[in-house]
Design an enzyme around this catalytic site. Sequence first.
Site: not given
Ligand code: MRU
Length: 361
Positions: A52-54, A89, A199, A240, A250-251
């Site tokens: 996970r994470g963009a 996603r 996370q 993201d 973002n999250k």
């Molecule tokens: O749902 P996730 O855990 O993939 O969401 C991730 C985030 O919101 C991060 O802050 C974002 O992807 C930046 S990663 C460098």
Amino acid sequence: MNVNGEHYRSIWRESDGAVRIIDQTRLPFRFEILELETLEDAARVIETMQVRGAPCIGATAAYGVALALLEDASDEALEVALSRLGGTRPTAVNLQWALNEMALAVRNHPHESRAQIAFQRAAEICHEDVETCRAIGAHGLKLILTHAAKKSRVNILTHCNAGWIATVDWGTALAPIYMAHDVGIDVHVWVDETRPRNQGAALTAWELGSHGVPHTVITDNAGGHLMQRGDVDLCIVGTDRTTRGGDVANKIGTYLKALAAYDNNVPFYVALPHTTIDWGLLSGDDIPIEERAAEEVTHLTGLKANGEPESVQVTAPGSAAANFAFDVTPARLVTGLITERGVAEASEAGLLKLYPERAHD
Ligand code: MRU
């Protein structure tokens, strides 16, 4: 980054050709490595958030295309791979960016060379991500240094996980923090736990702890209180998808932190690579927001005293639950966008100053 003294990336290809990832759903309690053998493996680990994470999602999708082409390098198989991975996603735009790059790299090549070209492009995408995040770290470090010149300890609040495990290495929001710590700045991080999947509590705390960075996990509701008391010098979060107008997805919960930061005159920075900028969107209203399973809200997973993980229900039986995974922070609440090319004002003009080649996109 190092895990127990050994250097790791979040995704890598071994010399024997095996593609491996770190299973992020097992952290912080177990460090487990998984091998991806097929397109379906790559799509599944993105959907289950084992990666996970963009940027890490983008890198995994790139290898997913290469694995698909190893099985079948036809045009039809390529389209199936792009569509399967593209549907995993919806919010992180790095996924679409990486798939476009892979399609561009292989499309005009004969079938017999496609898999090899795809693996090469996937490796380049990973390498570029590492260098991009390193540059983001160097630009963000300058911001932290300005705070360190005024007071001995710099307190930074972050949300979710935008560390090395969310990228290929270094991270986005955490890269400046690692660099500040490494040059001897007394930096302390307030880590939002980041419900529902935690996370922050699980991944950011684990990363910072492994690197020796002082940090404290807080509930998602505590940030505003800490800002009112003057206990937060700046916020740095990841994203993201950021529009060309500077709106930041973002999250979930990021927006509330930005509001609190604005009200308390706390600088609110967003760190991102160019691969997270959606040049085709001006307004954050048009960013698709992922909605995930209600069970992520109604249940929590933790470790029992015997070391086994257990999921327990935390909501009243029968109550409905909604699980919006991301929110959008409007550009007006963002102090600056920390990119690999420098810090941009969160606006179309600010971004185009750093990326003039995008003016006509
Ligand atoms: O749902 P996730 O855990 O993939 O969401 C991730 C985030 O919101 C991060 O802050 C974002 O992807 C930046 S990663 C460098």
